[in-house]
Design a protein around this motif. Structure first.
Motif, PDB file in Angstrom:
ATOM      1  N   SER A 170       0.819  -1.210   0.000  1.00 43.08           N
ATOM      2  CA  SER A 170       0.000   0.000   0.000  1.00 43.08           C
ATOM      3  C   SER A 170       0.852   1.258   0.000  1.00 43.08           C
ATOM      4  CB  SER A 170      -0.934   0.001   1.213  1.00 43.08           C
ATOM      5  OG  SER A 170      -1.963  -0.963   1.064  1.00 43.08           O
ATOM      6  N   MET A 171       1.952   1.248   0.730  1.00 42.60           N
ATOM      7  CA  MET A 171       2.847   2.413   0.722  1.00 42.60           C
ATOM      8  C   MET A 171       3.379   2.670  -0.689  1.00 42.60           C
ATOM      9  SD  MET A 171       5.129   2.264   4.200  1.00 42.60           S
ATOM     10  CE  MET A 171       4.414   2.594   5.818  1.00 42.60           C
ATOM     11  N   ILE A 172       3.817   1.610  -1.339  1.00 44.98           N
ATOM     12  CA  ILE A 172       4.340   1.753  -2.707  1.00 44.98           C
ATOM     13  C   ILE A 172       3.239   2.272  -3.630  1.00 44.98           C
ATOM     14  CG2 ILE A 172       5.282   0.500  -4.681  1.00 44.98           C
ATOM     15  CD1 ILE A 172       6.555  -1.453  -2.616  1.00 44.98           C
ATOM     16  N   ASP A 173       2.037   1.722  -3.479  1.00 45.30           N
ATOM     17  CA  ASP A 173       0.904   2.119  -4.317  1.00 45.30           C
ATOM     18  C   ASP A 173       0.526   3.578  -4.115  1.00 45.30           C
ATOM     19  OD1 ASP A 173      -1.443   1.364  -6.047  1.00 45.30           O
ATOM     20  OD2 ASP A 173      -2.526   1.973  -4.252  1.00 45.30           O
ATOM     21  N   GLN A 174       0.725   4.087  -2.907  1.00 45.79           N
ATOM     22  CA  GLN A 174       0.363   5.467  -2.580  1.00 45.79           C
ATOM     23  C   GLN A 174       1.559   6.423  -2.642  1.00 45.79           C
ATOM     24  OE1 GLN A 174      -2.975   6.640  -1.933  1.00 45.79           O
ATOM     25  NE2 GLN A 174      -3.199   4.677  -3.005  1.00 45.79           N
ATOM     26  N   GLY A 175       2.586   6.035  -3.404  1.00 46.41           N
ATOM     27  CA  GLY A 175       3.629   6.989  -3.751  1.00 46.41           C
ATOM     28  C   GLY A 175       4.899   6.959  -2.949  1.00 46.41           C
ATOM     29  N   LEU A 176       5.152   5.872  -2.213  1.00 46.46           N
ATOM     30  CA  LEU A 176       6.381   5.753  -1.430  1.00 46.46           C
ATOM     31  C   LEU A 176       7.200   4.582  -1.991  1.00 46.46           C
ATOM     32  CD1 LEU A 176       4.941   6.236   2.176  1.00 46.46           C
ATOM     33  CD2 LEU A 176       6.105   7.937   0.758  1.00 46.46           C
ATOM     34  N   PRO A 177       8.127   4.831  -2.920  1.00 40.59           N
ATOM     35  CA  PRO A 177       8.902   3.748  -3.549  1.00 40.59           C
ATOM     36  C   PRO A 177       9.720   2.970  -2.528  1.00 40.59           C
ATOM     37  CG  PRO A 177       9.165   5.826  -4.732  1.00 40.59           C
ATOM     38  CD  PRO A 177       8.473   6.150  -3.447  1.00 40.59           C
ATOM     39  N   PHE A 178       9.979   1.700  -2.838  1.00 41.43           N
ATOM     40  CA  PHE A 178      10.673   0.809  -1.916  1.00 41.43           C
ATOM     41  C   PHE A 178      12.191   0.903  -2.093  1.00 41.43           C
ATOM     42  CE2 PHE A 178      12.214  -3.556  -0.786  1.00 41.43           C
ATOM     43  CZ  PHE A 178      11.898  -3.507   0.562  1.00 41.43           C
ATOM     44  N   HIS A 179      12.899   1.167  -0.984  1.00 37.46           N
ATOM     45  CA  HIS A 179      14.364   1.176  -0.925  1.00 37.46           C
ATOM     46  C   HIS A 179      14.731   0.396   0.341  1.00 37.46           C
ATOM     47  CE1 HIS A 179      14.429   4.500  -3.898  1.00 37.46           C
ATOM     48  NE2 HIS A 179      13.407   4.972  -3.204  1.00 37.46           N
ATOM     49  N   GLN A 180      15.159  -0.828   0.204  1.00 38.39           N
ATOM     50  CA  GLN A 180      15.186  -1.739   1.339  1.00 38.39           C
ATOM     51  C   GLN A 180      15.985  -1.230   2.537  1.00 38.39           C
ATOM     52  OE1 GLN A 180      16.385  -6.034   0.810  1.00 38.39           O
ATOM     53  NE2 GLN A 180      14.374  -6.214   1.712  1.00 38.39           N
TER      54      GLN A 180
END
Length: 581
Positions: A170-180
């Protein structure tokens, strides 16, 4: 009845007042110089046999007891006149033994903003890495250049519960790209990632490990149940000099210790200023209220109190097995969960139940708000004083219901809940820590002044609105959330700012990151208590080294800052000792 006093005197090269995070690091590093003797004075007990310190999932059982300082704020207008409990670990290792185990360093810009050559972003990230021994996992892509490999602090990634994997989606979907590994590198102000934890093989790693276990050295003396009353000051060639400390035990016994080289105060943001104040170091008018002779008039002592304000926003989950509530609250599950931990050091109690984390910039979301649009700002910074490479807020989810002890609506009837938490960075509001009395066993008067500045409330409410959108609109969670938890709340349907203002006033609490009450600063800064080498202005051989020394709290969590301050302080003290020799 006046406290009794013992006549025996003990002398050490360095006396460290406080066996918390920074204090233990300093002691351990100074002890590497085998010709120096170090005394660590800790107000609480030894933590070696405290199960709920080493078992991360037992953290809250340390509160509201003798292992907690039990500090409560004054009523604060910004949170509707409420008082907030500000628990701190009162045992060897301090709050490193009760915190969320999170290694969130902030950004290098946070430390560059201090404007102190000894504490740049590069240096602080180096100090934080020095403290660490990182243990990777096959699924985790670490930025190895930013992790340490030889420190006493053992860390590892956290295996996510199913609900956290959905929140990440959901975070990725709402504009927060994943950076591990973004919370180690400090290079991503807008995105989501995993957070390294101070846990390894099911055991919490604490600052006490720097002076116990395999790092126990003969030249360190650890004295517990010893509250530092004041620093003993004398005139040496016309200069005020720290020569020792006076302690008091819980049964009222006083004792003096003499310092041959230095006294280092490391009692934390609430207690370090108290030691200075009782010693006659602080605002003259404040000292006069308690009949304390002012030896050095430093207006900054106890002021500049900062913290990160936090809101938990809970949701009920429709499907079972996504959250970990069934391992803690349903039927007699906690008994088998505890047995699993005792036998194998695995399961729910072996880690801290926080999941995926995110940073966010709010420029675009706030650009049309009059308060934001018309606020004064420095060149290249937003109204909160942040550059584009620094986040405004932080998000994370819990993996079951729970948090500070006011959250008591446990889903015991086979229901399931989790929170998305919002945390405010770089708040403008400042609070204070002052004496309640001269009694060293009495807690201070603490006023955090949470959300006292209108911009703080604006950013915090926008953060909550964004968090709610992540859960209610995000691809991973929108179809598995029933609504607010508990059911008498309706925040899942909030759209208006005034709704979130009401929610924040009722629910905002501490993230346990008090800082800044004995701040470092330039020589011309009238509010600075310390110089850039942590030395108390106007006093020889006296330093304050813990998070009370930071001019501005970082945009992250303060655990790694406390380790970094400890590592940096030890290097500075060693270098100064060689110069004096």
């Amino acid at each position: 009845m006046a406290p009794s006093r013992t006549d025996s005197e003990e002398a050490y090269d360095y006396i460290i007042c406080g066996g918390g995070t920074s204090g233990c690091v300093i002691a351990g590093r100074l002890a590497e110089e085998l010709n120096a003797t170090i005394l660590v004075l800790e107000a609480g007990q030894d933590s070696a046999d405290l199960e709920n310190v080493h078992m991360a999932g037992g953290w809250s059982n340390n509160f509201d007891s003798e292992t907690d300082w039990n500090i409560v704020t004054e009523p604060m207008v910004g949170v509707g006149g409420r008082q907030v409990k500000c628990s701190r670990g009162r045992f060897l290792g301090g709050s490193s033994g009760v915190n969320g185990t999170l290694c969130i360093r902030g950004t290098k810009q946070d430390y560059d903003d201090w404007g102190l050559e000894e504490w740049t972003g590069d240096k602080m990230f180096g100090y934080m890495a020095k403290a660490e021994t990182f243990h990777g996992k096959d699924w985790f892509k670490a930025n190895s250049a930013d992790h340490g490999s030889s420190g006493p602090l053992h860390t590892e990634p956290h295996d996510l519960a199913p609900i956290s994997q959905l929140v990440r989606e959901s975070m990725i979907d709402q504009g927060l790209p994943f950076h591990q590994d973004m919370f180690t590198t400090g290079e991503t102000p807008h995105g989501c990632g995993d957070v390294i934890r101070t846990v390894h093989k099911g055991i919490r790693s604490t600052a006490a490990d720097f002076i116990t276990k395999g790092f126990r050295r003969e030249n360190i003396t650890i004295t517990t149940d010893a509250t530092v009353d004041k620093v003993i000051l004398s005139k040496d060639s016309g200069e005020l000099t720290a020569t020792g400390v006076l302690t008091v035990s819980k049964d009222g016994q006083q004792k003096e210790y003499r310092a041959r080289k230095e006294v280092i105060v490391s009692a934390g943001a609430y207690c370090s200023p108290l030691i200075l104040l009782r010693s006659g170091i602080g605002p003259k008018d404040e000292l006069a209220k308690h009949g304390i002779e002012c030896k050095i008039d430093l207006s900054g002592v106890g002021n500049n109190l900062q913290d990160h304000v936090l809101c938990f926003i809970f949701y009920e989950v429709l499907k079972e097995g996504l959250t970990n509530d069934y391992l803690a609250y349903h039927d007699n599950a906690i008994a088998s969960t505890y047995q699993l931990y005792q036998e194998k050091k695995t399961g729910l109690l072996s880690t801290f139940p926080f999941g995926i984390f995110g940073y966010a910039r709010l420029d675009e979301r706030l650009k049309d708000e009059p308060l934001w649009r018309d606020a004064k700002r420095e060149d290249g910074r937003d109204p909160m004083g942040l550059k584009p490479n620094q986040p405004n807020i932080e998000f994370w989810n819990t993996e079951l219901y729970g948090g500070p002890k006011q959250y008591t609506d446990f889903p015991i009837d086979h229901k399931h809940a989790f929170a998305l938490c919002t945390l405010l960075f770089n708040q403008h509001s400042r609070g204070s820590v002052t004496l309640r009395s001269k009694d060293p066993l009495e807690n201070p008067v603490v006023n955090h002044n949470y959300l006292g500045d209108p911009l703080d409330m604006l950013v915090m409410t926008e953060a909550c609105r964004y968090a709610n959108e992540i859960v209610m609109k995000g691809a991973g969670t929108k179809d598995i959330v029933k609504g607010s938890w508990p059911s008498d709340l309706t925040h899942h349907a909030y759209t208006k700012r005034e709704e979130w203002v009401s929610y924040v006033k009722q629910h905002a609490t501490t993230c346990y990151h008090p800082s800044g009450t004995c701040a470092m600063g330039q020589s011309n800064d009238p509010n600075a208590v310390l110089d850039s080498k942590l030395q108390v202005k106007g006093v020889k051989n006296l330093r304050v080294a813990d998070v009370s020394s930071v001019p501005k709290v970082n945009n992250g969590h303060t655990q790694m800052v406390a380790y970094g301050i400890g590592e940096g302080a030890a290097e500075i003290i060693k270098a100064d000792s060689k110069v004096k020799a």
